[in-house]
Design a protein around this motif. Structure first.
Motif, mmCIF file in Angstrom:
data_model
loop_
_atom_site.group_PDB
_atom_site.id
_atom_site.type_symbol
_atom_site.label_atom_id
_atom_site.label_comp_id
_atom_site.label_asym_id
_atom_site.label_seq_id
_atom_site.Cartn_x
_atom_site.Cartn_y
_atom_site.Cartn_z
ATOM 1 N N LYS A 66 0.847 -1.189 0.000
ATOM 2 C CA LYS A 66 0.000 0.000 0.000
ATOM 3 C C LYS A 66 0.884 1.241 0.000
ATOM 4 O O LYS A 66 2.017 1.230 0.496
ATOM 5 C CB LYS A 66 -0.917 0.039 1.237
ATOM 6 C CG LYS A 66 -1.962 -1.068 1.294
ATOM 7 C CD LYS A 66 -2.806 -0.951 2.560
ATOM 8 C CE LYS A 66 -3.760 -2.128 2.730
ATOM 9 N NZ LYS A 66 -4.865 -2.110 1.772
ATOM 10 N N SER A 82 -6.187 1.568 -7.546
ATOM 11 C CA SER A 82 -7.264 0.866 -6.853
ATOM 12 C C SER A 82 -7.291 1.255 -5.372
ATOM 13 O O SER A 82 -6.235 1.387 -4.740
ATOM 14 C CB SER A 82 -7.055 -0.643 -6.993
ATOM 15 O OG SER A 82 -8.018 -1.353 -6.251
ATOM 16 N N PRO A 83 -8.496 1.445 -4.769
ATOM 17 C CA PRO A 83 -8.579 1.849 -3.359
ATOM 18 C C PRO A 83 -7.838 0.920 -2.411
ATOM 19 O O PRO A 83 -7.312 1.380 -1.397
ATOM 20 C CB PRO A 83 -10.095 1.833 -3.092
ATOM 21 C CG PRO A 83 -10.718 2.063 -4.408
ATOM 22 C CD PRO A 83 -9.815 1.383 -5.403
ATOM 23 N N ASP A 84 -7.788 -0.381 -2.716
ATOM 24 C CA ASP A 84 -7.152 -1.305 -1.781
ATOM 25 C C ASP A 84 -5.639 -1.136 -1.721
ATOM 26 O O ASP A 84 -4.973 -1.746 -0.888
ATOM 27 C CB ASP A 84 -7.507 -2.760 -2.117
ATOM 28 C CG ASP A 84 -6.930 -3.199 -3.456
ATOM 29 O OD1 ASP A 84 -6.721 -2.333 -4.324
ATOM 30 O OD2 ASP A 84 -6.713 -4.404 -3.633
ATOM 31 N N ASN A 104 -14.045 7.276 -0.229
ATOM 32 C CA ASN A 104 -14.389 6.045 -0.961
ATOM 33 C C ASN A 104 -13.259 5.558 -1.847
ATOM 34 O O ASN A 104 -13.310 4.428 -2.338
ATOM 35 C CB ASN A 104 -15.634 6.290 -1.825
ATOM 36 C CG ASN A 104 -16.857 6.561 -0.987
ATOM 37 O OD1 ASN A 104 -16.987 6.039 0.115
ATOM 38 N ND2 ASN A 104 -17.756 7.387 -1.492
ATOM 39 N N SER A 107 -8.550 2.634 1.100
ATOM 40 C CA SER A 107 -8.976 1.492 1.909
ATOM 41 C C SER A 107 -8.775 1.715 3.394
ATOM 42 O O SER A 107 -9.100 0.851 4.206
ATOM 43 C CB SER A 107 -8.209 0.235 1.485
ATOM 44 O OG SER A 107 -6.811 0.429 1.638
ATOM 45 N N GLY A 108 -8.229 2.861 3.756
ATOM 46 C CA GLY A 108 -8.017 3.119 5.174
ATOM 47 C C GLY A 108 -7.324 4.446 5.371
ATOM 48 O O GLY A 108 -7.080 5.210 4.436
ATOM 49 N N SER A 131 -13.242 0.962 6.614
ATOM 50 C CA SER A 131 -11.843 1.214 6.279
ATOM 51 C C SER A 131 -10.934 0.825 7.436
ATOM 52 O O SER A 131 -11.343 0.817 8.599
ATOM 53 C CB SER A 131 -11.625 2.706 5.949
ATOM 54 O OG SER A 131 -12.368 3.070 4.812
#
Length: 835
Positions: A66, A82-84, A104, A107-108, A131
């Motif tokens: 990340k 990608s959000p993740d 949104n 992911s956190g 999240s």
């Protein structure tokens, strides 16, 4: 389970090996990426670093799990990463600066806070529902504080300056003490069941650990366990079958562990076997056998020959790959794949590569965001391959080209044709559940809730959300050229929509003495949602406000998100004045939709809500229209913007490419389709080249790269075939680059709006030609019209029956009422007939 994330600082070299055994670590983006990297790591971007997209992508490409990025980076990356793969770096005092889009898109969050307030962090976690919450504090961290954070679902981030391999002090905590903070045992002896596995996750045996043995394993990197009879058990101390610890993980309940190890010697089991559960099988067994043969295979054996003859080994790999490609039945595929694995793994062992190395390479490739096209090289391909869909953002081909995928209707099966027509699945139920609490808060809390939500989501502190006419002159000051353009667009749109108004009364005498009528009336109160905030969208205000004005709606409430200073863009206010808005609501998102649907102390309730918006707005519109307490309808369902272009040999490649890109730049989920009618490869190549060249010149190229990467070219043989596909697709925008394009319009059955000929770009309809740009998407053009004047009108019917007319009609009505058993209906007629 990750107990804590270590933030690796400059002086952490002595700690690093131990830390990587118990989970991922966090590096600063200033670290030299050429230095050795563990298998699992995050990268923290400095808040002062200027945004560089290539820097972000390069860290992800070399294996970062990340990126932890400041808000300025997040706003740029959420459209392309990608959000993740993203965490938001945020000071605890700046939560209100986070928009729905950013929230949104990650992911956190990593919260920086001088002190750890568990109640505050628990409250913040509700704002970031779903999240991951990480907490970085300068305060001293204790085992009890780690347990407290984990208890509210937050993970502490500990700088290595707070960690030590020595005993825990007031300023530093031993890394084993930190790791063991949450661990608990349900055994009377206090030991923890421990599964010991190979590097590839295959079980070797079950043992027990103690706090002391775990601490020693973490620090030394050797397999150390707790014998229930003999105390500490340093694996291999007497037998020589030692272990190097790769990783130590807690399970989800923090009451057992998994050790992944490199096992040396005869094996893990006291029976000199690889595993206590028997000898290994499958790929691990093959790997062990090949390693043994590599070291001691007898001369003349086949395996020895393979190791000694790279040319023979290479030929066998190609031979078996060919056999696998030709295999058809399940058993044949398994048989040939097994042969290929054998020869491929032989080459790997000869090069010092094991299954663990292969898995690590697979994991690293899965983390890359830069993708090659994946087409076969010429020597392995019998025909040129079309570019493949790019599964991970940003979709970058090896040569950097931006291309659509290509299909030929003559070659696709019915099921494949259906797949080409399908849009992405919209998770409407999930979004409705997410907006429901916001809608309920406004419905019950009125203005107070609306002001609070506007501060939270729109980042504007207001004392009142409604502006009433006459609007202040200084709120409508626009550039003279922009003002002239708005007035021209207003005139064109109004002229076209005035022609649509239903002003005549329809009268039909169905039989002598019976006259039926239908007449139009405006919907009294309408709400117009204009997306905005930092954006300026006067065009949407025109497209919604003008038909409402023409239809004669008594109240026109225009809702748009305010800017951070609480103002509305002057261009939108200028249009609000032109269309005669009765109120401007300074609010956005689901909270604005709720205020329009239910009304508040200051916001007028409306009868119908119009306008586009993000998924939160769309979900809120769908929710309120199904609530009988709201008694409100909406214009139409909404989805990502889309265009379908039909082109033949007369089409200008530059025009076609420009039309495709004009929709692709809306967002990464935009839907773009080119239907090519009998175009040869040269013409298609010209269009593809124009798409690539024009896309690279756009400021939103990273968005375009993704949307075009998911878009398609559909080849067909005739105009009729092209229109059949288009009618099945039912596009929002249909553009006809065709010879005698106006003649083809008669074949159009399903489309939101049609753009006829080479000089009719979709942009004209978006802004100023006169047609409306609020159109059905997602295939709803089969059932819905775009917004028009009739959208703001309703029709009422009437009937007038004379006494003579009732003499003829009455007996028919009474007979039907008797048939249905409705006596009072029949009586209402007969009592009149008797008079």
């Amino acid at each position: 389970m990750t107990v804590f994330l270590p933030l690796v600082e400059e002086a952490a070299n002595g700690l690093l090996d131990a830390l990587t055994r118990i989970g991922p670590v966090v590096f600063s983006s200033s670290r030299d990426p050429q230095l050795p990297l563990p298998s699992e790591f995050f990268v923290l971007v400095d808040q002062a670093s200027p945004f560089v997209l290539d820097d972000a992508i390069s860290w992800l490409d070399i294996g970062a799990l990340k990126l932890i990025v400041p808000l300025s980076w997040a706003k740029e990356l959420i459209q392309v990463i990608s959000p993740d793969r993203l965490l938001l770096l945020l000071d605890v005092a700046n939560i209100s600066a986070v928009s729905d889009t950013v929230r949104n898109g990650v992911s956190g969050v990593l919260l920086k806070t001088p002190a750890v307030d568990l109640d505050l962090i628990a409250s913040i976690s509700k704002f970031f529902t779903g999240s991951a919450i990480h907490v970085l504090s300068t305060a001293s961290i204790t085992s009890s504080l780690i347990r407290g954070l984990l208890g509210i679902g937050a993970t502490p981030v500990l700088p290595t300056s707070q960690l030590t391999l020595s005993a825990t002090t007031e300023s530093q905590i031993n890394i084993a003490d930190a790791f063991l903070a949450p661990i608990v045992s349900d055994r009377k002896d206090g030991l923890f069941p421990t599964v010991v596995s190979s590097e590839t996750g295959h079980s070797l045996g079950l043992v027990y650990s103690s706090v002391e043995s775990i601490r020693e394993s973490i620090i030394t990197g050797k397999g150390v366990y707790q014998s229930r009879k003999h105390g500490l058990w340093r694996k291999g101390e007497t037998s020589g079958a030692t272990q190097d610890v790769v990783s130590i993980r807690l399970d989800c309940d923090s009451d057992s562990l998994e050790f992944r190890v490199v096992q040396h010697g005869a094996g893990f089991c006291h029976l000199n076997r690889h595993s206590c559960f028997g000898e290994s099988s499958g790929l691990p067994a093959l790997e062990n056998t090949l390693r043994s043969r590599f070291e001691s295979a007898p001369e003349g054996s086949y395996t020895k020959r393979l190791f000694n003859d790279p040319e023979l080994l290479g030929s066998k790999i190609m031979e078996e790959a060919d056999e696998l490609c030709r295999a058809e039945t399940k058993s044949d595929v398994a048989f040939e794949a097994a042969d290929l694995f054998y020869f491929a793994l032989t080459k790997c062992i000869a090069a010092g590569v094991g299954i663990t190395d292969i898995e690590a390479s697979l994991d690293k490739k899965a983390r890359r965001v830069t993708r090659r096209a994946g087409n076969a090289k010429p020597q392995w391909s019998s025909k040129p391959s079309a570019p493949e869909p790019q599964p991970v953002a940003p979709a970058v081909e090896e040569d950097g080209a931006i291309r659509l995928r290509m299909f030929d209707l003559a070659d696709v099966s019915p099921s494949e044709r259906t797949a080409l027509l399908r849009r992405p699945v919209l998770k409407s139920d999930e979004m409705i559940n997410r907006v429901r609490p916001i809608v309920d808060q406004v419905r019950t809390g009125g203005d107070a809730a609306l002001l609070a939500l506007t501060a939270k989501f729109d980042k504007a502190e207001l004392t009142c959300t409604v502006v009433l006419p006459p609007f202040a002159a200084d709120s409508m000051v626009v550039d003279p050229e922009v003002g002239a353009a708005i007035r021209t667009a207003y005139a064109n749109i109004k002229k076209f929509h005035e022609a649509q108004a239903d002003t005549a009364v329809l009268r039909v005498e169905t039989m002598p003495g019976v006259v039926c009528s239908r007449f139009a009336r405006p919907i009294a109160r309408v709400g117009l949602y204009v997306p905005g905030g930092t954006a300026i969208l006067p065009s949407t205000a025109l497209m919604l406000g003008i038909p409402a004005q023409v239809a004669g709606c008594h109240e026109i409430v225009l809702a748009t998100p305010p800017r951070p200073d609480g103002s509305i863009s002057p261009e939108v206010m200028y249009v609000a004045h032109l269309v005669g808005a009765s109120a401007v609501l300074k609010a956005g998102g689901a909270q604005a939709v709720a205020a329009l649907a239910y009304g508040t102390q200051t916001v007028p309730k409306v009868d119908k809500i119009f306008g586009p918006g993000n998924q939160w707005v769309t979900a809120a519109k769908m929710l309120v229209q199904n609530d009988t307490d709201a008694l409100v309808s909406i214009d139409m369902p909404a989805g990502p913007s889309e265009v379908l272009v039909i082109a033949d040999h007369t089409a200008n490649p530059a025009f076609v490419a420009a039309d495709l890109l004009s929709q692709a730049e809306h967002g990464v989920d935009s839907q773009v389709v080119l239907v090519a009618v009998s175009l040869d490869s040269t013409k298609l190549a010209e269009i593809e080249k124009e798409v690539d060249v024009q896309a690279h010149a756009l400021s939103r190229v990273d968005i375009v790269r993704q949307s075009i990467g998911k878009s398609i070219i559909v080849k067909c043989g005739s105009i009729s075939e092209a229109l059949a596909f288009s009618n099945d697709y039912a596009p929002e925008h249909l553009i006809l680059h065709l010879e005698k394009a106006s003649d083809v319009v008669a074949l159009v059955q399903n489309a939101g709006s049609v753009f006829v000929g080479p000089y009719s770009p979709e942009s004209c309809g978006d802004y100023a030609s006169g047609t409306n740009h609020t159109l059905p998407t997602n295939g709803y053009a089969r059932q819905f019209s775009g917004v028009n004047t009739l959208s703001f009108q309703k029709h009422i019917t009437s009937q007038e029956v004379t006494a003579e007319g009732l003499q003829t009609l009455g007996p028919v009505v009474a007979t039907l009422a008797d048939c249905e058993g409705l006596q009072a209906h029949a009586n209402a007629v007969r009592i009149r007939l008797r008079n």
